[in-house]
Design a protein around this motif. Sequence first.
Motif, PDB file in Angstrom:
ATOM      1  N   THR A 158       0.839  -1.186   0.000  1.00 24.12           N
ATOM      2  CA  THR A 158       0.000   0.000   0.000  1.00 24.12           C
ATOM      3  C   THR A 158       0.878   1.241   0.000  1.00 24.12           C
ATOM      4  O   THR A 158       1.751   1.381   0.837  1.00 24.12           O
ATOM      5  N   LYS A 159       0.622   2.164  -0.924  1.00 19.95           N
ATOM      6  CA  LYS A 159       1.461   3.360  -1.064  1.00 19.95           C
ATOM      7  C   LYS A 159       1.234   4.341   0.084  1.00 19.95           C
ATOM      8  O   LYS A 159       2.172   4.871   0.648  1.00 19.95           O
ATOM      9  N   THR A 160      -0.033   4.629   0.365  1.00 27.76           N
ATOM     10  CA  THR A 160      -0.341   5.588   1.412  1.00 27.76           C
ATOM     11  C   THR A 160      -1.432   5.024   2.297  1.00 27.76           C
ATOM     12  O   THR A 160      -2.510   4.722   1.817  1.00 27.76           O
ATOM     13  N   ILE A 161      -1.148   4.882   3.581  1.00 26.21           N
ATOM     14  CA  ILE A 161      -2.125   4.329   4.516  1.00 26.21           C
ATOM     15  C   ILE A 161      -2.549   5.427   5.481  1.00 26.21           C
ATOM     16  O   ILE A 161      -1.732   5.906   6.267  1.00 26.21           O
ATOM     17  N   PRO A 162      -3.812   5.842   5.439  1.00 25.26           N
ATOM     18  CA  PRO A 162      -4.269   6.845   6.401  1.00 25.26           C
ATOM     19  C   PRO A 162      -4.065   6.335   7.825  1.00 25.26           C
ATOM     20  O   PRO A 162      -4.248   5.155   8.105  1.00 25.26           O
ATOM     21  N   GLU A 163      -3.688   7.238   8.710  1.00 26.67           N
ATOM     22  CA  GLU A 163      -3.421   6.838  10.092  1.00 26.67           C
ATOM     23  C   GLU A 163      -4.723   6.529  10.822  1.00 26.67           C
ATOM     24  O   GLU A 163      -5.675   7.308  10.793  1.00 26.67           O
TER      25      GLU A 163
ATOM     26  N   MET B 105      -8.011   0.644  15.026  1.00 21.89           N
ATOM     27  CA  MET B 105      -7.290  -0.572  14.663  1.00 21.89           C
ATOM     28  C   MET B 105      -7.823  -1.779  15.428  1.00 21.89           C
ATOM     29  O   MET B 105      -7.860  -2.895  14.903  1.00 21.89           O
ATOM     30  N   ASP B 106      -8.251  -1.565  16.670  1.00 22.52           N
ATOM     31  CA  ASP B 106      -8.858  -2.656  17.439  1.00 22.52           C
ATOM     32  C   ASP B 106     -10.102  -3.176  16.719  1.00 22.52           C
ATOM     33  O   ASP B 106     -10.329  -4.394  16.635  1.00 22.52           O
ATOM     34  N   LEU B 107     -10.905  -2.259  16.202  1.00 23.39           N
ATOM     35  CA  LEU B 107     -12.105  -2.663  15.477  1.00 23.39           C
ATOM     36  C   LEU B 107     -11.758  -3.375  14.175  1.00 23.39           C
ATOM     37  O   LEU B 107     -12.357  -4.401  13.832  1.00 23.39           O
ATOM     38  N   VAL B 108     -10.791  -2.821  13.436  1.00 23.14           N
ATOM     39  CA  VAL B 108     -10.389  -3.428  12.169  1.00 23.14           C
ATOM     40  C   VAL B 108      -9.898  -4.857  12.393  1.00 23.14           C
ATOM     41  O   VAL B 108     -10.238  -5.781  11.644  1.00 23.14           O
ATOM     42  N   GLU B 109      -9.098  -5.052  13.429  1.00 25.92           N
ATOM     43  CA  GLU B 109      -8.572  -6.378  13.730  1.00 25.92           C
ATOM     44  C   GLU B 109      -9.697  -7.378  13.988  1.00 25.92           C
ATOM     45  O   GLU B 109      -9.655  -8.512  13.518  1.00 25.92           O
ATOM     46  N   ARG B 110     -10.714  -6.942  14.696  1.00 24.88           N
ATOM     47  CA  ARG B 110     -11.821  -7.850  15.019  1.00 24.88           C
ATOM     48  C   ARG B 110     -12.717  -8.119  13.811  1.00 24.88           C
ATOM     49  O   ARG B 110     -13.265  -9.208  13.673  1.00 24.88           O
ATOM     50  N   VAL B 111     -12.852  -7.135  12.938  1.00 18.49           N
ATOM     51  CA  VAL B 111     -13.565  -7.373  11.682  1.00 18.49           C
ATOM     52  C   VAL B 111     -12.824  -8.429  10.867  1.00 18.49           C
ATOM     53  O   VAL B 111     -13.420  -9.341  10.293  1.00 18.49           O
ATOM     54  N   ALA B 112     -11.486  -8.313  10.831  1.00 19.12           N
ATOM     55  CA  ALA B 112     -10.664  -9.276  10.092  1.00 19.12           C
ATOM     56  C   ALA B 112     -10.774 -10.677  10.679  1.00 19.12           C
ATOM     57  O   ALA B 112     -10.618 -11.673   9.963  1.00 19.12           O
ATOM     58  N   GLU B 113     -11.068 -10.758  11.975  1.00 19.71           N
ATOM     59  CA  GLU B 113     -11.230 -12.063  12.625  1.00 19.71           C
ATOM     60  C   GLU B 113     -12.616 -12.647  12.394  1.00 19.71           C
ATOM     61  O   GLU B 113     -12.906 -13.763  12.819  1.00 19.71           O
ATOM     62  N   GLY B 114     -13.478 -11.885  11.726  1.00 24.00           N
ATOM     63  CA  GLY B 114     -14.806 -12.386  11.391  1.00 24.00           C
ATOM     64  C   GLY B 114     -15.894 -12.068  12.395  1.00 24.00           C
ATOM     65  O   GLY B 114     -17.006 -12.591  12.303  1.00 24.00           O
TER      66      GLY B 114
ATOM     67  N   SER C 167     -18.146   3.057   9.998  1.00 25.04           N
ATOM     68  CA  SER C 167     -18.458   3.995   8.915  1.00 25.04           C
ATOM     69  C   SER C 167     -17.316   4.990   8.722  1.00 25.04           C
ATOM     70  O   SER C 167     -16.905   5.278   7.595  1.00 25.04           O
ATOM     71  N   VAL C 168     -16.789   5.509   9.839  1.00 26.68           N
ATOM     72  CA  VAL C 168     -15.672   6.460   9.781  1.00 26.68           C
ATOM     73  C   VAL C 168     -14.429   5.792   9.188  1.00 26.68           C
ATOM     74  O   VAL C 168     -13.738   6.368   8.343  1.00 26.68           O
ATOM     75  N   ILE C 169     -14.154   4.548   9.626  1.00 25.52           N
ATOM     76  CA  ILE C 169     -12.964   3.823   9.144  1.00 25.52           C
ATOM     77  C   ILE C 169     -13.069   3.549   7.649  1.00 25.52           C
ATOM     78  O   ILE C 169     -12.104   3.766   6.896  1.00 25.52           O
ATOM     79  N   LEU C 170     -14.228   3.084   7.186  1.00 24.49           N
ATOM     80  CA  LEU C 170     -14.406   2.788   5.762  1.00 24.49           C
ATOM     81  C   LEU C 170     -14.247   4.047   4.922  1.00 24.49           C
ATOM     82  O   LEU C 170     -13.625   4.017   3.858  1.00 24.49           O
ATOM     83  N   GLU C 171     -14.783   5.153   5.409  1.00 24.26           N
ATOM     84  CA  GLU C 171     -14.648   6.412   4.677  1.00 24.26           C
ATOM     85  C   GLU C 171     -13.192   6.878   4.665  1.00 24.26           C
ATOM     86  O   GLU C 171     -12.674   7.332   3.642  1.00 24.26           O
ATOM     87  N   LYS C 172     -12.523   6.744   5.798  1.00 27.74           N
ATOM     88  CA  LYS C 172     -11.125   7.174   5.906  1.00 27.74           C
ATOM     89  C   LYS C 172     -10.226   6.374   4.961  1.00 27.74           C
ATOM     90  O   LYS C 172      -9.318   6.932   4.326  1.00 27.74           O
TER      91      LYS C 172
ATOM     92  N   ALA D 228     -11.132  -6.262   5.859  1.00 29.03           N
ATOM     93  CA  ALA D 228     -10.346  -7.416   6.309  1.00 29.03           C
ATOM     94  C   ALA D 228      -9.105  -7.591   5.436  1.00 29.03           C
ATOM     95  O   ALA D 228      -7.998  -7.856   5.933  1.00 29.03           O
ATOM     96  N   ILE D 229      -9.265  -7.402   4.136  1.00 31.25           N
ATOM     97  CA  ILE D 229      -8.119  -7.498   3.218  1.00 31.25           C
ATOM     98  C   ILE D 229      -7.094  -6.410   3.542  1.00 31.25           C
ATOM     99  O   ILE D 229      -5.887  -6.654   3.565  1.00 31.25           O
ATOM    100  N   PHE D 230      -7.586  -5.201   3.819  1.00 30.09           N
ATOM    101  CA  PHE D 230      -6.694  -4.106   4.216  1.00 30.09           C
ATOM    102  C   PHE D 230      -5.873  -4.498   5.434  1.00 30.09           C
ATOM    103  O   PHE D 230      -4.663  -4.261   5.494  1.00 30.09           O
ATOM    104  N   TYR D 231      -6.529  -5.098   6.423  1.00 29.53           N
ATOM    105  CA  TYR D 231      -5.843  -5.461   7.673  1.00 29.53           C
ATOM    106  C   TYR D 231      -4.717  -6.456   7.402  1.00 29.53           C
ATOM    107  O   TYR D 231      -3.584  -6.258   7.838  1.00 29.53           O
ATOM    108  N   TYR D 232      -5.034  -7.522   6.686  1.00 28.27           N
ATOM    109  CA  TYR D 232      -4.017  -8.558   6.462  1.00 28.27           C
ATOM    110  C   TYR D 232      -2.901  -8.056   5.530  1.00 28.27           C
ATOM    111  O   TYR D 232      -1.756  -8.514   5.620  1.00 28.27           O
ATOM    112  N   LYS D 233      -3.231  -7.116   4.683  1.00 28.94           N
ATOM    113  CA  LYS D 233      -2.244  -6.568   3.759  1.00 28.94           C
ATOM    114  C   LYS D 233      -1.244  -5.662   4.481  1.00 28.94           C
ATOM    115  O   LYS D 233      -0.088  -5.547   4.069  1.00 28.94           O
ATOM    116  N   ASN D 234      -1.697  -5.037   5.568  1.00 31.77           N
ATOM    117  CA  ASN D 234      -0.882  -4.000   6.205  1.00 31.77           C
ATOM    118  C   ASN D 234      -0.441  -4.294   7.634  1.00 31.77           C
ATOM    119  O   ASN D 234       0.148  -3.435   8.277  1.00 31.77           O
ATOM    120  N   GLN D 235      -0.707  -5.485   8.125  1.00 33.65           N
ATOM    121  CA  GLN D 235      -0.270  -5.778   9.494  1.00 33.65           C
ATOM    122  C   GLN D 235       1.228  -6.028   9.531  1.00 33.65           C
ATOM    123  O   GLN D 235       1.843  -6.348   8.553  1.00 33.65           O
TER     124      GLN D 235
END
Length: 210
Positions: free
Chosen positions: A146-151, A157-166, A188-193, A203-210
């Motif tokens: 990923t070239k640019t990852i918004p902070e 990130m806690d929420l993203v991790e749990r979404v990735a866990e299903g 909603s905020v994370i998806l927009e960001k 989930a793909i974003f999480y595994y791609k950037n962990q």
Amino acid sequence: MRIIIIDDDPLVCQSLKTIIEAGSKQGSGEEIEVITMGENGEEAVAFYEKERPDIILLDIRMDKMDGLEAGKVILEKDPEAKILYLTTFLDGDYIVEALRIGAKGYLMKSGYESIVTALYAIQEGQRVFGDEIIEKIPGMIKQEKTKTIPELTKREMDLVERVAEGMNNKEIAEELFLSEGTVRNYLSVILEKLQLRDRTQLAIFYYKNQ
């Protein structure tokens, strides 16, 4: 169930129509009707707007407008559109783009025997990817940078991790001691960001950037 088939080979279109309609009649599920067929992405967009099918079955490499561009146009106009890609190309870039625009499935034409089952699954709200695709995804994630990852904040990130866990929203809320409404707002905020469409892409974003 009403579907449209778009493939640049008329013989493939007719063969798929026969397989799908015959297969649905033999099963116990809803009967599937192929309402029209086309040969390129421009026809895919035009036929979708006219017919509003339950699912559109799309090839990828076609004249005038390819299937990925057609899918993008269709989903921009109707985010609820259900697109299933059926192709001979096991190309990582194609698969990533199909996921990115919000396709509901990606199958190889060699797996034609699973098409009817896939259509039923997509109609019920599931996503469908062939075995070859599933095997390829981990490697694609490792290779793509990923070239640019918004902070994101630690909480995000806690929420993203749990979404990735299903986990679903209720499970996330219970684990992080939040209300389900708060979880929905965070997502909603994370998806927009991150400029992502849904939980699958997150989930793909999480595994791609962990």
